[in-house]
Structures are given as C-alpha cells and as structure tokens.
Write a protein that holds these residues in place. Structure first.
Motif, PDB file in Angstrom:
ATOM      1  N   ILE A  35       1.882   7.933   2.646  1.00 22.02           N
ATOM      2  CA  ILE A  35       3.336   7.820   2.600  1.00 22.02           C
ATOM      3  C   ILE A  35       3.776   8.070   1.165  1.00 22.02           C
ATOM      4  N   GLU A  36       4.823   8.867   1.016  1.00 20.80           N
ATOM      5  CA  GLU A  36       5.355   9.120  -0.312  1.00 20.80           C
ATOM      6  C   GLU A  36       5.959   7.826  -0.851  1.00 20.80           C
ATOM      7  N   LEU A  37       5.559   7.446  -2.042  1.00 20.20           N
ATOM      8  CA  LEU A  37       6.029   6.201  -2.636  1.00 20.20           C
ATOM      9  C   LEU A  37       7.445   6.366  -3.180  1.00 20.20           C
ATOM     10  N   TYR A  38       8.210   5.276  -3.184  1.00 14.65           N
ATOM     11  CA  TYR A  38       9.556   5.277  -3.747  1.00 14.65           C
ATOM     12  C   TYR A  38       9.479   5.461  -5.249  1.00 14.65           C
ATOM     13  N   ASP A  39      10.566   6.003  -5.830  1.00 10.60           N
ATOM     14  CA  ASP A  39      10.605   6.062  -7.285  1.00 10.60           C
ATOM     15  C   ASP A  39      10.841   4.644  -7.823  1.00 10.60           C
ATOM     16  N   THR A  40      10.863   4.508  -9.117  1.00  6.28           N
ATOM     17  CA  THR A  40      10.899   3.159  -9.712  1.00  6.28           C
ATOM     18  C   THR A  40      12.298   2.737 -10.155  1.00  6.28           C
ATOM     19  N   THR A  41      13.340   3.332  -9.616  1.00  2.08           N
ATOM     20  CA  THR A  41      14.708   2.932  -9.940  1.00  2.08           C
ATOM     21  C   THR A  41      14.932   1.491  -9.500  1.00  2.08           C
ATOM     22  N   ARG A  42      15.587   0.705 -10.348  1.00  2.02           N
ATOM     23  CA  ARG A  42      15.772  -0.712 -10.069  1.00  2.02           C
ATOM     24  C   ARG A  42      17.257  -1.070  -9.973  1.00  2.02           C
ATOM     25  N   MET A  43      17.511  -2.178  -9.268  1.00  2.00           N
ATOM     26  CA  MET A  43      18.855  -2.758  -9.218  1.00  2.00           C
ATOM     27  C   MET A  43      18.717  -4.268  -9.382  1.00  2.00           C
ATOM     28  N   TYR A  72      11.359  -2.609   2.723  1.00  4.39           N
ATOM     29  CA  TYR A  72      10.956  -1.273   2.293  1.00  4.39           C
ATOM     30  C   TYR A  72      10.807  -0.430   3.563  1.00  4.39           C
ATOM     31  N   PRO A  73      11.875   0.239   4.026  1.00  7.75           N
ATOM     32  CA  PRO A  73      11.821   0.926   5.316  1.00  7.75           C
ATOM     33  C   PRO A  73      10.693   1.946   5.444  1.00  7.75           C
ATOM     34  N   ARG A  74      10.462   2.724   4.424  1.00  7.50           N
ATOM     35  CA  ARG A  74       9.420   3.754   4.486  1.00  7.50           C
ATOM     36  C   ARG A  74       8.028   3.152   4.597  1.00  7.50           C
ATOM     37  N   TYR A  75       7.839   1.972   4.026  1.00  7.00           N
ATOM     38  CA  TYR A  75       6.513   1.349   3.990  1.00  7.00           C
ATOM     39  C   TYR A  75       6.221   0.445   5.193  1.00  7.00           C
ATOM     40  N   GLY A  76       7.262  -0.054   5.852  1.00  5.51           N
ATOM     41  CA  GLY A  76       7.044  -1.047   6.903  1.00  5.51           C
ATOM     42  C   GLY A  76       6.664  -2.393   6.304  1.00  5.51           C
ATOM     43  N   VAL A  77       7.281  -2.716   5.169  1.00  2.38           N
ATOM     44  CA  VAL A  77       6.956  -3.937   4.420  1.00  2.38           C
ATOM     45  C   VAL A  77       8.249  -4.706   4.138  1.00  2.38           C
ATOM     46  N   VAL A 154       4.884 -11.065   0.669  1.00  2.00           N
ATOM     47  CA  VAL A 154       5.008  -9.689   1.125  1.00  2.00           C
ATOM     48  C   VAL A 154       4.359  -9.626   2.505  1.00  2.00           C
ATOM     49  N   VAL A 155       5.082  -9.078   3.483  1.00  3.33           N
ATOM     50  CA  VAL A 155       4.571  -9.015   4.847  1.00  3.33           C
ATOM     51  C   VAL A 155       4.593  -7.570   5.343  1.00  3.33           C
ATOM     52  N   PHE A 156       3.436  -7.095   5.782  1.00  8.06           N
ATOM     53  CA  PHE A 156       3.313  -5.766   6.379  1.00  8.06           C
ATOM     54  C   PHE A 156       3.589  -5.899   7.873  1.00  8.06           C
ATOM     55  N   SER A 157       4.421  -5.019   8.428  1.00 10.07           N
ATOM     56  CA  SER A 157       4.732  -5.109   9.851  1.00 10.07           C
ATOM     57  C   SER A 157       3.771  -4.302  10.715  1.00 10.07           C
ATOM     58  N   GLY A 158       3.057  -3.370  10.132  1.00  7.57           N
ATOM     59  CA  GLY A 158       2.169  -2.519  10.921  1.00  7.57           C
ATOM     60  C   GLY A 158       0.709  -2.864  10.716  1.00  7.57           C
ATOM     61  N   ASN A 159      -0.137  -1.915  11.067  1.00 11.38           N
ATOM     62  CA  ASN A 159      -1.582  -2.060  10.953  1.00 11.38           C
ATOM     63  C   ASN A 159      -1.990  -2.083   9.483  1.00 11.38           C
TER      64      ASN A 159
END
Length: 185
Positions: A35-43, A72-77, A154-159
């Motif tokens: 999975i392509e990782l998110y960039d490091t932009t912060r808020m 983290y929608p892309r990660y499932g986390v 931190v909780v992973f929703s998938g495998n």
C-alpha cells in the motif's frame, strides 16, 4: 554420424532446460500488494485541552469529548486515543496501572519494543509495539504532572499476517504515534 547428432542433442538439452518450471523471476503465488504510504503532512488537533499533531491524511471522529478515533482509511488502521484528568494522585496511579495491565495482556510473551521519553512540554511518554502482536500492535501513554493521562492503541481492522506484509504500515503508524507524543502540549 555422432558428430551430426551432437548439435541436435545440444539443442534438445537447451530446450529442455529452458522449459523447466522455475518461477523465481515471477511474483509468488500468494503475493501481498504494498500500500502506498501517506505523506508526512501534519495537522494539529485538540482533545480536552491537550494539543498534538497527527497525519493530515487521517479522518477523525469523536465518540465522546475526551476520546478521539483517528482513522487511516488506506491502511485499515484506527488510532484510538483517550484523555483523562484526575483530581487525586491515587486515581491517576490506578488508571496508569490499569493501562499497564492492558498492555501486558495484549503483548503477553511477545518481545515488544518499548520506548520511554519526556517530550519538550514535560509529558512522560511510553510507547510499546510489535508488528507480530496481532490486531493491536501499538499501545502508548503520556502523563503530565500525575494529573493528566493520555492513552491509546493502534488497531488493525484486517488481516495482520504475514507480518512482513503489514510491516510498512505498522512502521508508518508507529512513527506517527512517536510524532504525536513528541508534539503533545
């Protein structure tokens, strides 16, 4: 006659060798996509008067005023965070002991990595993680003056197996938690 058959024999051998079933240069049958990782932009976000920075690509929800779920929608986390203020040091110590017990139950015999540090605003921070710990591989706490406790998981929703397939996501989110703790104010 043998000299005339020698080139034919060599061609047959070469063709047999080139047709063998060696898939070392092709993807494995059970390949896991990266999975392509998110960039490091912060808020900056706020929970119960505590400010910190999170990844700007996340989606935040507040189940209660003192809770924040960072998805983290892309990660499932999802990163679950709670902030609690305490009137007495005894109540604070009981809550901190409860968080420690939960951490021990989650990691069991796993050789989890633990980091402890004090951030620039005097929050005492602890983060424990291991990518092989299952669906909740990271726990953390941050306390301030024995009256404020921020804790989360931190909780992973998938495998979560095999571990090497989720490690880039685990590593990115673990880094985000470290940045969150360093930015607490």
């Amino acid at each position: 006659m043998m000299k005339k058959l020698l080139p034919l024999i060599i061609l047959v051998i070469i063709s047999l060798v080139s047709c063998r079933k060696d898939n070392s240069s092709v993807p494995k049958r059970y390949a896991y996509p990266r999975i392509e990782l998110y960039d490091t932009t912060r808020m900056t976000v706020d929970i119960a008067g505590v400010n910190f920075e999170i990844n700007a690509n996340t989606v935040c929800t507040r189940p209660r005023p003192e809770w924040l779920d960072i998805n983290y929608p892309r990660y499932g986390v999802t990163l679950h965070i709670a902030v609690n203020a305490f009137d007495t040091e005894t109540d604070f110590m009981e809550a901190l002991a409860n968080r420690q017990k939960r951490l021990e139950l989650n990691f069991g015999d796993t050789k989890a990595r633990t980091e402890s540090f004090t951030n620039p605003d005097s929050f005492i921070c602890n983060i424990t993680g291991d990518p092989g710990a299952g669906s909740a591989p990271v726990f953390f706490t941050a306390s301030h003056k024995n009256s404020l406790l921020l804790s989360g998981a931190v909780v992973f929703s998938g495998n979560t197996t095999p571990v090497d397939s989720i490690f880039p996501i685990y590593d990115a989110v673990y880094g985000d938690v470290v940045n969150l703790l360093l930015s607490l104010r």
